[in-house]
Design a protein around this motif. Structure first.
Motif, mmCIF file in Angstrom:
data_model
loop_
_atom_site.group_PDB
_atom_site.id
_atom_site.type_symbol
_atom_site.label_atom_id
_atom_site.label_comp_id
_atom_site.label_asym_id
_atom_site.label_seq_id
_atom_site.Cartn_x
_atom_site.Cartn_y
_atom_site.Cartn_z
ATOM 1 N N SER A 163 23.261 -52.358 -5.300
ATOM 2 C CA SER A 163 23.512 -50.915 -5.263
ATOM 3 C C SER A 163 22.898 -50.348 -3.990
ATOM 4 C CB SER A 163 22.921 -50.216 -6.481
ATOM 5 O OG SER A 163 23.642 -50.532 -7.655
ATOM 6 N N ILE A 164 23.613 -49.405 -3.396
ATOM 7 C CA ILE A 164 23.179 -48.771 -2.149
ATOM 8 C C ILE A 164 22.957 -47.291 -2.420
ATOM 9 C CG2 ILE A 164 23.759 -48.358 0.277
ATOM 10 C CD1 ILE A 164 26.129 -50.480 -0.378
ATOM 11 N N LEU A 165 21.839 -46.747 -1.964
ATOM 12 C CA LEU A 165 21.650 -45.300 -2.018
ATOM 13 C C LEU A 165 22.263 -44.721 -0.744
ATOM 14 C CD1 LEU A 165 20.457 -42.918 -3.592
ATOM 15 C CD2 LEU A 165 18.373 -43.176 -2.240
ATOM 16 N N SER A 166 23.335 -43.972 -0.903
ATOM 17 C CA SER A 166 24.033 -43.423 0.256
ATOM 18 C C SER A 166 23.797 -41.926 0.347
ATOM 19 C CB SER A 166 25.529 -43.712 0.174
ATOM 20 O OG SER A 166 26.115 -43.025 -0.931
ATOM 21 N N SER A 183 21.583 -45.221 3.583
ATOM 22 C CA SER A 183 20.207 -44.720 3.729
ATOM 23 C C SER A 183 19.231 -45.834 4.070
ATOM 24 C CB SER A 183 19.759 -44.040 2.435
ATOM 25 O OG SER A 183 19.572 -45.006 1.413
ATOM 26 N N GLY A 184 19.666 -47.096 3.896
ATOM 27 C CA GLY A 184 18.752 -48.221 4.077
ATOM 28 C C GLY A 184 17.995 -48.579 2.815
ATOM 29 N N ILE A 185 18.347 -47.929 1.699
ATOM 30 C CA ILE A 185 17.684 -48.175 0.423
ATOM 31 C C ILE A 185 18.651 -48.934 -0.482
ATOM 32 C CG2 ILE A 185 16.728 -47.060 -1.636
ATOM 33 C CD1 ILE A 185 15.851 -44.768 0.249
ATOM 34 N N GLU A 237 20.857 -59.366 15.677
ATOM 35 C CA GLU A 237 19.852 -59.331 14.622
ATOM 36 C C GLU A 237 20.483 -59.683 13.273
ATOM 37 O OE1 GLU A 237 17.911 -55.554 14.578
ATOM 38 O OE2 GLU A 237 16.816 -55.916 16.443
ATOM 39 N N TYR A 238 19.615 -60.008 12.321
ATOM 40 C CA TYR A 238 20.044 -60.319 10.964
ATOM 41 C C TYR A 238 19.982 -59.034 10.142
ATOM 42 C CZ TYR A 238 19.326 -65.109 12.523
ATOM 43 O OH TYR A 238 19.391 -66.302 13.227
ATOM 44 N N TYR A 239 21.138 -58.456 9.885
ATOM 45 C CA TYR A 239 21.220 -57.154 9.217
ATOM 46 C C TYR A 239 21.200 -57.323 7.697
ATOM 47 C CZ TYR A 239 22.882 -54.965 13.607
ATOM 48 O OH TYR A 239 23.022 -54.486 14.886
ATOM 49 N N LEU A 240 20.330 -56.623 7.025
ATOM 50 C CA LEU A 240 20.329 -56.627 5.574
ATOM 51 C C LEU A 240 21.633 -56.070 4.986
ATOM 52 C CD1 LEU A 240 18.786 -57.185 2.959
ATOM 53 C CD2 LEU A 240 17.841 -54.866 3.110
ATOM 54 N N PRO A 241 22.250 -55.043 5.587
ATOM 55 C CA PRO A 241 23.516 -54.547 5.015
ATOM 56 C C PRO A 241 24.597 -55.612 4.867
ATOM 57 C CG PRO A 241 22.663 -52.977 6.617
ATOM 58 C CD PRO A 241 21.797 -54.195 6.720
ATOM 59 N N ASP A 242 24.450 -56.752 5.551
ATOM 60 C CA ASP A 242 25.467 -57.791 5.435
ATOM 61 C C ASP A 242 25.512 -58.410 4.039
ATOM 62 O OD1 ASP A 242 26.161 -57.328 8.017
ATOM 63 O OD2 ASP A 242 25.272 -59.139 8.860
ATOM 64 N N THR A 264 18.670 -34.982 2.797
ATOM 65 C CA THR A 264 17.408 -34.932 3.546
ATOM 66 C C THR A 264 16.350 -35.835 2.927
ATOM 67 O OG1 THR A 264 16.564 -33.021 2.309
ATOM 68 C CG2 THR A 264 17.855 -32.567 4.298
ATOM 69 N N THR A 265 16.475 -36.155 1.640
ATOM 70 C CA THR A 265 15.470 -37.014 1.008
ATOM 71 C C THR A 265 15.456 -38.414 1.595
ATOM 72 O OG1 THR A 265 16.998 -37.668 -0.753
ATOM 73 C CG2 THR A 265 15.604 -35.753 -1.170
ATOM 74 N N THR A 266 16.561 -38.825 2.222
ATOM 75 C CA THR A 266 16.633 -40.165 2.799
ATOM 76 C C THR A 266 16.511 -40.154 4.321
ATOM 77 O OG1 THR A 266 19.050 -40.092 2.961
ATOM 78 C CG2 THR A 266 18.101 -40.925 0.900
ATOM 79 N N MET A 267 16.169 -39.011 4.877
ATOM 80 C CA MET A 267 16.109 -38.878 6.337
ATOM 81 C C MET A 267 15.055 -39.801 6.946
ATOM 82 S SD MET A 267 15.219 -35.500 8.647
ATOM 83 C CE MET A 267 13.441 -35.774 8.687
ATOM 84 N N GLY A 268 15.469 -40.591 7.916
ATOM 85 C CA GLY A 268 14.531 -41.444 8.626
ATOM 86 C C GLY A 268 13.867 -40.690 9.767
ATOM 87 N N VAL A 269 12.660 -41.117 10.110
ATOM 88 C CA VAL A 269 11.903 -40.488 11.193
ATOM 89 C C VAL A 269 11.797 -41.473 12.346
ATOM 90 C CG1 VAL A 269 9.654 -39.612 11.896
ATOM 91 C CG2 VAL A 269 10.618 -38.944 9.681
ATOM 92 N N ASN A 270 12.357 -41.108 13.489
ATOM 93 C CA ASN A 270 12.345 -41.992 14.658
ATOM 94 C C ASN A 270 11.838 -41.309 15.919
ATOM 95 O OD1 ASN A 270 13.675 -44.475 13.535
ATOM 96 N ND2 ASN A 270 15.245 -42.957 13.041
ATOM 97 N N SER A 271 11.357 -40.085 15.805
ATOM 98 C CA SER A 271 10.862 -39.361 16.975
ATOM 99 C C SER A 271 9.823 -38.344 16.534
ATOM 100 C CB SER A 271 12.009 -38.635 17.684
ATOM 101 O OG SER A 271 12.512 -37.580 16.869
ATOM 102 N N ARG A 272 9.086 -37.823 17.489
ATOM 103 C CA ARG A 272 8.102 -36.780 17.175
ATOM 104 C C ARG A 272 8.794 -35.523 16.653
ATOM 105 N NH1 ARG A 272 2.616 -38.686 18.303
ATOM 106 N NH2 ARG A 272 2.910 -40.421 19.746
ATOM 107 N N GLN A 273 9.979 -35.253 17.161
ATOM 108 C CA GLN A 273 10.717 -34.083 16.681
ATOM 109 C C GLN A 273 11.064 -34.238 15.205
ATOM 110 O OE1 GLN A 273 11.277 -35.770 19.431
ATOM 111 N NE2 GLN A 273 11.577 -34.405 21.181
#
Length: 449
Positions: free
Chosen positions: A114-117, A158-160, A183-188, A209-218
């Protein structure tokens, strides 16, 4: 992040973002958590072990993809684990209810994966969920590998994931790295599950927004604002008045009693506790401090590791440093600094005063401009003011020194020796008046000019 600190340890609303994820997992009923970290990420277990004593850790020796990260964690799982929930350490807005709902849907299905989308108007770099004409999930494509048509899809990964352990162990060694990143992708695992008819489902969360990833200071700042807003709304639902939630920063582990009012630009952090029916005016900061009931903090006051009793007034612009303890009905006025001192009940330190390393009794009045001289350049010394002492303005108390119960210290006095109870101590020079001196002086100056 352009930082030497591992990304998942960057603080968001007062705690490392990975801690937010772990807390959400615990609230959803997760029994065991394994944190995977990469080379150079040794700070991750060092930082988390103090807060989460029962975590397991796995090191990914080569940073070659998310599938290999999950594979590194499998040996640490307990033998009775049947389902594996895969979370991302950089999603601090994740909440326990979203995860619990996701787990419930998975368990009611026959899916192996199952994927959380989430549905996002501008998906940017997120992987897209691929579905067939009947709406069944057929795969996930990373944005860097997607066609223009696939990039138009708004449902994203979402990566979950929640995956049956047996299938996960079978699938991970079969994932290849024939993609743009090498790379070896888990989604595969989704494609493998579809290919072998193992059943795949995608559950869209209600609030992306609950699944928002953080990749920058902004993005870190945005996440902090969301968590601060959540905390403010939680407290308001419990009976706290917050004048402007958009300009109030209250960390996750702060407690505030009912009927307390908080003005804008207030920061409450590191487990601060605020009692009932308090007033905290704008610009105040409380760090790891305790505030009793019916207290008033006036504008610009700063408290750190301080304990304040009931019905106390502090400020404006007062500073309570670590180790400060104020008993009930104390008044601390403007531009007063208290450091590692106890102030007894009903005592007053009204303005422009420094009290350090002192024990002040009950019903003591300390006048404007008083200083405890507690440091000789090498050591700190204690000052003791017993109950009922009156200290006049512009007084220096040179520690170590004790002023006895009920004694009075005249304004402008430098106290260097102990003062007996009920005594008056004076050390200033006796006033002398020379009649007509000022007029003669002015006359002499005028003649010179």
């Amino acid at each position: 992040m352009k930082s030497q600190l591992p990304k998942v340890l960057h603080p968001v609303a007062g705690q490392p973002m990975v801690s937010c994820v772990l807390q959400a997992a615990r609230r959803a009923g997760v029994q065991q958590a394994v944190v995977v970290y990469g080379h150079g990420g040794e700070l991750v277990p060092q930082s988390l072990q103090a807060t989460f004593s029962d975590l397991s850790f796995a090191r990914q020796e080569e940073l070659n993809g998310t599938a290999k990260a999950v594979e590194a964690a499998l040996p640490a799982l307990s033998a009775d684990c049947r389902e594996v929930l895969v979370l991302c350490g950089d999603t601090p807005l994740l909440d326990g209810q979203t995860l619990q709902d996701f787990i419930d849907v998975h368990r009611c299905s026959a899916h192996q994966v199952s994927i959380l989308s989430a549905v996002i108007d501008e998906p940017a770099s997120y992987g897209r969920i691929l579905r067939d004409p009947e709406g069944q999930v057929t795969g996930i494509v990373e944005a860097k590998d997607a066609t223009a048509q696939q990039l138009a899809i708004k449902e994203v990964n979402s990566g979950i994931y929640l995956v049956q352990r047996d299938f996960l162990q079978w699938a991970l060694p079969r994932i290849g790295c024939d993609n743009a990143q090498g790379e070896y992708y888990l989604p595969d695992i989704v494609g493998l599950a579809v290919e072998h008819d193992k059943g795949v489902g995608a559950v869209a969360c209600a609030d992306y927004t609950t699944t928002m990833g953080v990749n920058s200071r902004q993005e870190l700042a945005v996440a902090s604002q969301v968590l601060f807003r959540r905390k403010c709304h939680e407290l308001m639902a419990q009976g706290v008045t917050i004048i402007d939630p958009e300009r109030t920063c209250i960390e996750y582990n702060v407690q505030v009693g009912t009927d307390t009012t908080i003005y804008p630009n207030v920061y409450l952090e590191r487990g601060t506790e605020v009692g009932h029916n308090c007033l905290i005016r704008q610009g105040c900061t409380l760090i790891a401090s305790r505030l009793g009931d019916n207290c008033i903090l006036k504008d610009g006051s700063y408290l750190e590791e301080a304990s304040v009793g009931n019905s106390v007034s502090v400020g404006p612009y007062a500073h309570l440093r670590p180790g400060s303890q104020l008993d009930e009905h104390v008044k601390i006025g403007n531009f007063v600094e208290i450091k590692k001192s106890t102030i007894g009940a009903h005592s007053k330190v009204s303005h422009l005063t420094y009290i350090g390393d002192a024990q002040v009794g009950r019903d003591v009045n300390i006048g404007c401009g008083t200083i405890t001289c507690n440091y000789d350049g090498f050591n700190k010394y204690r000052t003791v003011l017993e109950d009922g002492v009156f200290v006049g303005s512009d007084t220096q108390l040179v520690a170590p020194v004790r002023v006895g119960q009920g004694a009075m210290v005249g304004a402008g006095t430098t106290v260097t020796e102990d003062v007996p109870a009920d005594s008056l101590v004076l050390s200033r020079v006796r006033q002398k008046v020379i009649g007509g001196w000022a007029a003669r002086f002015r006359h002499q100056q005028n003649e010179k000019s």
